[in-house]
Design a protein around this motif. Sequence first.
Motif, PDB file in Angstrom:
ATOM      1  N   PHE A  62       1.016  -1.092   0.477  1.00 15.23           N
ATOM      2  CA  PHE A  62      -0.083  -0.246   0.039  1.00 15.23           C
ATOM      3  C   PHE A  62       0.852   1.555   0.135  1.00 15.23           C
ATOM      4  O   PHE A  62       0.594   2.202  -0.348  1.00 15.23           O
ATOM      5  CB  PHE A  62      -0.831  -0.131   1.157  1.00 15.23           C
ATOM      6  CG  PHE A  62      -0.329   0.159   2.670  1.00 15.23           C
ATOM      7  CD1 PHE A  62       0.000   1.223   3.407  1.00 15.23           C
ATOM      8  CD2 PHE A  62       0.419  -1.011   3.802  1.00 15.23           C
ATOM      9  CE1 PHE A  62       0.553   2.003   4.239  1.00 15.23           C
ATOM     10  CE2 PHE A  62       0.913  -0.774   5.175  1.00 15.23           C
ATOM     11  CZ  PHE A  62       1.272   0.328   4.982  1.00 15.23           C
ATOM     12  N   THR A  63       2.188   1.098   0.029  1.00 12.77           N
ATOM     13  CA  THR A  63       3.149   2.116   0.441  1.00 12.77           C
ATOM     14  C   THR A  63       3.051   2.811  -0.926  1.00 12.77           C
ATOM     15  O   THR A  63       3.573   4.094  -1.197  1.00 12.77           O
ATOM     16  CB  THR A  63       4.421   1.798   1.614  1.00 12.77           C
ATOM     17  OG1 THR A  63       4.929   0.786   0.920  1.00 12.77           O
ATOM     18  CG2 THR A  63       3.584   1.662   2.531  1.00 12.77           C
ATOM     19  N   GLU A  64       3.228   1.697  -1.921  1.00 13.64           N
ATOM     20  CA  GLU A  64       3.894   2.050  -3.045  1.00 13.64           C
ATOM     21  C   GLU A  64       3.287   3.278  -4.095  1.00 13.64           C
ATOM     22  O   GLU A  64       2.810   3.926  -5.123  1.00 13.64           O
ATOM     23  CB  GLU A  64       4.145   0.695  -3.605  1.00 13.64           C
ATOM     24  CG  GLU A  64       4.883  -0.159  -4.081  1.00 13.64           C
ATOM     25  CD  GLU A  64       5.366  -1.341  -4.376  1.00 13.64           C
ATOM     26  OE1 GLU A  64       5.379  -1.347  -5.894  1.00 13.64           O
ATOM     27  OE2 GLU A  64       5.079  -2.150  -3.949  1.00 13.64           O
ATOM     28  N   PHE A  65       1.704   3.774  -3.584  1.00 11.55           N
ATOM     29  CA  PHE A  65       0.815   4.676  -4.073  1.00 11.55           C
ATOM     30  C   PHE A  65       0.193   5.310  -2.940  1.00 11.55           C
ATOM     31  O   PHE A  65      -1.007   5.934  -3.312  1.00 11.55           O
ATOM     32  CB  PHE A  65      -0.573   3.204  -4.511  1.00 11.55           C
ATOM     33  CG  PHE A  65      -1.333   2.356  -3.954  1.00 11.55           C
ATOM     34  CD1 PHE A  65      -2.040   3.202  -2.565  1.00 11.55           C
ATOM     35  CD2 PHE A  65      -1.193   1.215  -3.962  1.00 11.55           C
ATOM     36  CE1 PHE A  65      -3.380   1.690  -2.489  1.00 11.55           C
ATOM     37  CE2 PHE A  65      -2.217   0.195  -3.097  1.00 11.55           C
ATOM     38  CZ  PHE A  65      -2.680   0.505  -2.188  1.00 11.55           C
ATOM     39  N   THR A  66       0.688   5.314  -2.105  1.00 12.97           N
ATOM     40  CA  THR A  66       0.185   6.394  -0.941  1.00 12.97           C
ATOM     41  C   THR A  66       1.561   7.805  -1.738  1.00 12.97           C
ATOM     42  O   THR A  66       2.420   7.611  -1.537  1.00 12.97           O
ATOM     43  CB  THR A  66       0.834   6.070   0.230  1.00 12.97           C
ATOM     44  OG1 THR A  66      -0.218   4.569   1.205  1.00 12.97           O
ATOM     45  CG2 THR A  66       0.910   7.275   1.134  1.00 12.97           C
ATOM     46  N   HIS A  67       1.139   8.442  -0.656  1.00  8.14           N
ATOM     47  CA  HIS A  67       1.828   9.802  -1.273  1.00  8.14           C
ATOM     48  C   HIS A  67       2.830  10.019  -0.295  1.00  8.14           C
ATOM     49  O   HIS A  67       2.824   9.284   0.817  1.00  8.14           O
ATOM     50  CB  HIS A  67       1.374  11.349  -0.951  1.00  8.14           C
ATOM     51  CG  HIS A  67       1.434  13.016  -1.756  1.00  8.14           C
ATOM     52  ND1 HIS A  67       2.607  13.079  -1.033  1.00  8.14           N
ATOM     53  CD2 HIS A  67       0.786  13.333  -2.616  1.00  8.14           C
ATOM     54  CE1 HIS A  67       2.625  14.075  -1.493  1.00  8.14           C
ATOM     55  NE2 HIS A  67       2.251  14.533  -2.362  1.00  8.14           N
ATOM     56  N   LEU A  68       4.195  10.169  -1.127  1.00  9.63           N
ATOM     57  CA  LEU A  68       5.836  10.092   0.187  1.00  9.63           C
ATOM     58  C   LEU A  68       5.536  10.764   1.332  1.00  9.63           C
ATOM     59  O   LEU A  68       5.569  10.832   2.328  1.00  9.63           O
ATOM     60  CB  LEU A  68       6.768  11.193  -1.539  1.00  9.63           C
ATOM     61  CG  LEU A  68       7.879  10.578  -0.342  1.00  9.63           C
ATOM     62  CD1 LEU A  68       8.788   9.306  -0.692  1.00  9.63           C
ATOM     63  CD2 LEU A  68       9.147  11.376  -0.894  1.00  9.63           C
ATOM     64  N   GLU A  69       4.819  11.816   1.088  1.00  4.66           N
ATOM     65  CA  GLU A  69       4.533  12.814   2.800  1.00  4.66           C
ATOM     66  C   GLU A  69       3.462  12.334   3.361  1.00  4.66           C
ATOM     67  O   GLU A  69       3.446  12.232   4.813  1.00  4.66           O
ATOM     68  CB  GLU A  69       4.265  14.502   1.863  1.00  4.66           C
ATOM     69  CG  GLU A  69       5.118  15.414   1.509  1.00  4.66           C
ATOM     70  CD  GLU A  69       3.672  15.954   0.869  1.00  4.66           C
ATOM     71  OE1 GLU A  69       3.422  16.492   1.385  1.00  4.66           O
ATOM     72  OE2 GLU A  69       4.928  17.459   0.221  1.00  4.66           O
ATOM     73  N   ASP A  70       2.511  11.545   3.168  1.00  4.33           N
ATOM     74  CA  ASP A  70       1.756  10.084   4.011  1.00  4.33           C
ATOM     75  C   ASP A  70       2.396   9.395   4.049  1.00  4.33           C
ATOM     76  O   ASP A  70       1.231   8.289   5.324  1.00  4.33           O
ATOM     77  CB  ASP A  70       0.725  10.063   3.114  1.00  4.33           C
ATOM     78  CG  ASP A  70      -0.586  11.829   2.736  1.00  4.33           C
ATOM     79  OD1 ASP A  70       0.295  13.090   3.797  1.00  4.33           O
ATOM     80  OD2 ASP A  70      -1.313  12.219   2.165  1.00  4.33           O
ATOM     81  N   VAL A  71       3.435   9.042   4.223  1.00  6.80           N
ATOM     82  CA  VAL A  71       3.953   7.305   4.180  1.00  6.80           C
ATOM     83  C   VAL A  71       4.196   7.032   5.565  1.00  6.80           C
ATOM     84  O   VAL A  71       3.447   6.109   6.249  1.00  6.80           O
ATOM     85  CB  VAL A  71       4.778   6.848   3.405  1.00  6.80           C
ATOM     86  CG1 VAL A  71       5.152   5.481   3.623  1.00  6.80           C
ATOM     87  CG2 VAL A  71       4.296   6.627   1.946  1.00  6.80           C
ATOM     88  N   GLN A  72       4.613   8.190   6.229  1.00  3.30           N
ATOM     89  CA  GLN A  72       5.825   7.219   7.365  1.00  3.30           C
ATOM     90  C   GLN A  72       4.041   7.407   8.621  1.00  3.30           C
ATOM     91  O   GLN A  72       3.955   6.512   9.477  1.00  3.30           O
ATOM     92  CB  GLN A  72       6.417   8.896   7.410  1.00  3.30           C
ATOM     93  CG  GLN A  72       6.518   8.878   9.332  1.00  3.30           C
ATOM     94  CD  GLN A  72       7.859   7.151   9.323  1.00  3.30           C
ATOM     95  OE1 GLN A  72       8.242   7.407   8.625  1.00  3.30           O
ATOM     96  NE2 GLN A  72       8.470   6.517  10.397  1.00  3.30           N
ATOM     97  N   GLU A  74       1.014   6.933   7.972  1.00  2.00           N
ATOM     98  CA  GLU A  74       0.016   5.471   7.781  1.00  2.00           C
ATOM     99  C   GLU A  74       0.933   4.441   7.846  1.00  2.00           C
ATOM    100  O   GLU A  74       0.449   3.603   8.962  1.00  2.00           O
ATOM    101  CB  GLU A  74      -0.806   5.170   6.430  1.00  2.00           C
ATOM    102  CG  GLU A  74      -1.538   4.106   6.246  1.00  2.00           C
ATOM    103  CD  GLU A  74      -2.067   4.425   5.331  1.00  2.00           C
ATOM    104  OE1 GLU A  74      -2.411   3.436   5.373  1.00  2.00           O
ATOM    105  OE2 GLU A  74      -1.444   4.729   4.090  1.00  2.00           O
ATOM    106  N   TRP A  75       2.082   4.353   8.369  1.00  6.52           N
ATOM    107  CA  TRP A  75       2.878   2.912   8.894  1.00  6.52           C
ATOM    108  C   TRP A  75       3.042   3.295  10.437  1.00  6.52           C
ATOM    109  O   TRP A  75       2.723   1.641  10.796  1.00  6.52           O
ATOM    110  CB  TRP A  75       4.276   3.102   7.770  1.00  6.52           C
ATOM    111  CG  TRP A  75       5.021   2.160   7.789  1.00  6.52           C
ATOM    112  CD1 TRP A  75       6.088   1.696   8.789  1.00  6.52           C
ATOM    113  CD2 TRP A  75       5.271   0.817   7.420  1.00  6.52           C
ATOM    114  NE1 TRP A  75       6.717   0.848   8.629  1.00  6.52           N
ATOM    115  CE2 TRP A  75       6.278  -0.719   8.139  1.00  6.52           C
ATOM    116  CE3 TRP A  75       4.042   0.348   6.266  1.00  6.52           C
ATOM    117  CZ2 TRP A  75       6.608  -1.446   7.540  1.00  6.52           C
ATOM    118  CZ3 TRP A  75       4.567  -0.895   5.893  1.00  6.52           C
ATOM    119  CH2 TRP A  75       5.283  -1.810   7.020  1.00  6.52           C
ATOM    120  N   GLU A  76       3.094   3.556  11.167  1.00  2.31           N
ATOM    121  CA  GLU A  76       3.417   4.233  11.939  1.00  2.31           C
ATOM    122  C   GLU A  76       2.039   3.248  12.423  1.00  2.31           C
ATOM    123  O   GLU A  76       2.426   2.906  13.707  1.00  2.31           O
ATOM    124  CB  GLU A  76       3.655   5.429  12.809  1.00  2.31           C
ATOM    125  CG  GLU A  76       5.169   5.776  11.848  1.00  2.31           C
ATOM    126  CD  GLU A  76       5.298   7.370  12.867  1.00  2.31           C
ATOM    127  OE1 GLU A  76       4.614   7.654  13.050  1.00  2.31           O
ATOM    128  OE2 GLU A  76       6.284   7.525  12.665  1.00  2.31           O
TER     129      GLU A  76
END
Length: 979
Positions: A62-72, A74-76
């Motif tokens: 899911f991180t591959e289509f998540t905006h770079l600024e929102d990845v961290q 959501e991952w947490e």
Amino acid sequence: MSQDQSESILASSLSEAILRKVFEHAPIAIALADRTGRLILANQALCNGLGYTADELQQMCFTEFTHLEDVQAEWELFQELLKGQRSSYTLRKRCIRKDGQVLTTLLSVGLVRDERNRPQVIIGMARDITAQVAAEERAREYLKRLELLQTALEHAGEAVFITDVNGTIQWVNPAFTAITGYSVEEAVGQNPRILKSDAHPREFYERFWSHILSGRVWRGIFINQRKDGTLYHEEETVAPVFDAEGRITHFVSIGEDVTERVRTQEALGRHERYLAARNRILLAILQAFDLDERLNHVLDAVLEATGVEMGGIYLVEGSRVVLWVWRGVSDEFRAHVQAFPVSEAPAAIWEAQVIRERLSETGRFADFAKREGIQVVASVPLVLPTGEWLGTLMVGSRQYEALAEEDVRMLWDISRQVALAIWHAQLLRAAEERLRRLITLREIDRAIIQKQSLLEILRTVLEGAPAEMGADAVAVSLFDETRTRLQVFCMRFPNGRVIEEPAFEMAESLLQWFVGRQEPVIIYEVGQDPRLQMHWEAIRNWRLFSYLGVPMIVQGETVGILHLFTTTPRVFSDEDVAFFQTLAGQAAIAIQNVALIDKLRLAYEDLKRAQEALVQQERLLALGQMASGIAHDVNNALVPILGYAELLGRHGDEQVQVQAQRIAEAAADITRVVERLRAFYSPRAPEETLEMVDLNKAVLQVVALTRPRWYDMPQREGVTIECETDLAEDLPPTAGVGAEVREALINLVFNAVDAILAKGEARGRIVVRTRWQGEWAVVEVTDTGVGMDEETRRRAVEPFFTTKGERGSGLGLAMVYGTMRRHDGELELESQLGQGTTARLIFPIRSVKPRIEVVEDAPLTSARILLIDDDPRVRQILRSMLQEMGHQVTEAEGGAQGLALFEEALRRDEAYDLVLTDLGMPSVTGAEVVWRVKAISPSTPVIVLTGWGQESKPPKADAALGKPVTWRELKAILARFLS
């Protein structure tokens, strides 16, 4: 299997199918992911939203289509979910579609555990809220704008007020109170009519209210009244405000005080109208050059620019002022104002003024002007910058209010330009008239020259005299040899008929006027003057009125009379008289010369040849002036060649001396060529040194010298050329310049070789002959080449004319011609196309005393010499020559360095005995060196070296030495100043 088990299995299958249908067709995006975040399953809504296929998504985290600024973030949250720290999470996140588009989604994520509470699968559901986010952003921006608008209205420079639907003012901004003078308290609750002025009619306000009550925005300018009663222009925009149901609830007015702008625009408009009218008139001036056309264009433009219907332009003609062009006036009116003597012209013509008088008033306009209906007239005198009154522009109207002040001022402003334009047109007309007269004279003169009998000449004069210049009828009378009786008479009548009758009688007073005083006679009305006793019947029948008689004078004697008659009264002008005097003179000369026509033809041919020779000589002179520009550089290059040749000539080996002598002779010949180019073609200077030239010897030298050109080179092309000599044994030597003679012969031999090769035959022949012809020595070069046609032969000696294409310079025969002119001889060319050419050099046989130069062989006293030249090759050879003579030489590579060395030597009390400097150097020239040295040490001899000839010697130089420098010349000039 029991029925209950079957029903359970069936229910389970149905439930799974239904769930899959729900999963696939759910309107929101749903995905299942494993513990690593990789998607296990994705429904169609997610595929559509992200632009990927289901297979592609099942290969992605899911991180591959998540905006770079929102990845961290959501991952947490995702990690906390896996660790059991939370059972689900919801957040807004941005997703990146396959095509790069960014979507904003509301994501809910939960963890599904098995019966043992172990994480089994992560399920995520997302809804596209991009439009919602945008709407929220717009709402926030709208609120900001409302706040900004409120602030802006409070601080705006424009007057803003808000009324209810009935027009009651509910709110005003500070600018409103500043512009109108009403305070907030005074304005609120009032109607905007408190600002109403009487500048607008009632209909204006009715249209205004009708417009805004219909729900439309009104834009326009009000002329309002402030509280203090002053008027101002306000540019307003009034817009209705609607409620949710579309009903008008309020009106908002935004206004700007544009009083100054309106005044400026009005002034600008007036000025633009002024400029447009002015430009229209000035453009009319440029549309025509003819006087009548220009006057008509100007008058039409003036009437159009001022909006009046009548006008005219007066011009001063001699002693009268005449209405030249007019518009909008009757014949009766024009008859009263057509012309006036200058001294009696009314003030309304020569004074700048505007006269207004209603038809009911009296005193200013004459009765005939009243009958014309004129109520206003403006006078615009046309005066040149010199103060000369050229005429007047008059405009008028039958409307009393016509001709506004700015229109009249505009006419006065441009009056000088109009005057100059008319003056230029008058000058052009006068010039064209003179040109027409000159053309007529030339045509008559040309026609007369072509006639060879007296009668033909007389008819030509009669037919050529132009009627438009006062020659409706023309007659010619010729005197007999006694100059007291007219014997030949011809006359052309207005219909073109020519009669030849015996001459008529004239009163003695007229004959005395024509013969004794030799002046023209003018008779205004010929029918009333008894002095002219001629064909009265013809005069009466043709109603001939005015007469001009002009004596025909040749070499101070009157040989006849030219008579001119007009059919209308005419005052012959000075130019008319001058024209016919010239015509009479031409006719007299032709008549006088008719008996000598053959001699005249011969003289004309001689003159033509002389003119051609002069033109040829001028062309050669121009070529010489052009070539002089290269003389300096060529002479510089020759200095080391000639100098080293002379040094080698002093070598002990006899063979070396012979070779050095040949080099010196060749360099000397080049020197002569360069000198000849420099002076080409200028007459030989009296001081130029001549020598006795043995033409036979020169021929033999040239034949031997050119052998490679006429024998070896053609052989390589398969062509054999024989070069023979036929020399007169008793031919005496003649004074000339040997190098020039040899160069001329070489050019002729080269031309002969080129002509033979151009013919394309395998064999050719050149014969060089000398012979003695009276006081002339002749050298002929004859070839069997291609030959020349007459046009080529005639142009052969023109500079740069060549028939050889790129191989030829077109200077060979031109230089030969110049050489012969400098030797006071001739160059003759005889040729036939395809038969060959003979070039003949004809020298006057003359002698000159040999010049004996005495140069002491004994060495001179050693001297300290400063040598200045920017060419290192020149410095090197001159230094060698000077050192060979026993002198001490100091070199300088330019004027500045040379002056520095000279001044340094003076300070050390070791002054140079002589300065030898080049004339043409960059920066500090030789002339500047001469001036500086003489200013510092007037007694020090300064000799200049020049490749431009002796005449280029600066005034303060002691001597000039031409390049290339010879040993003898250098030693002689040093002996002159160092002895």
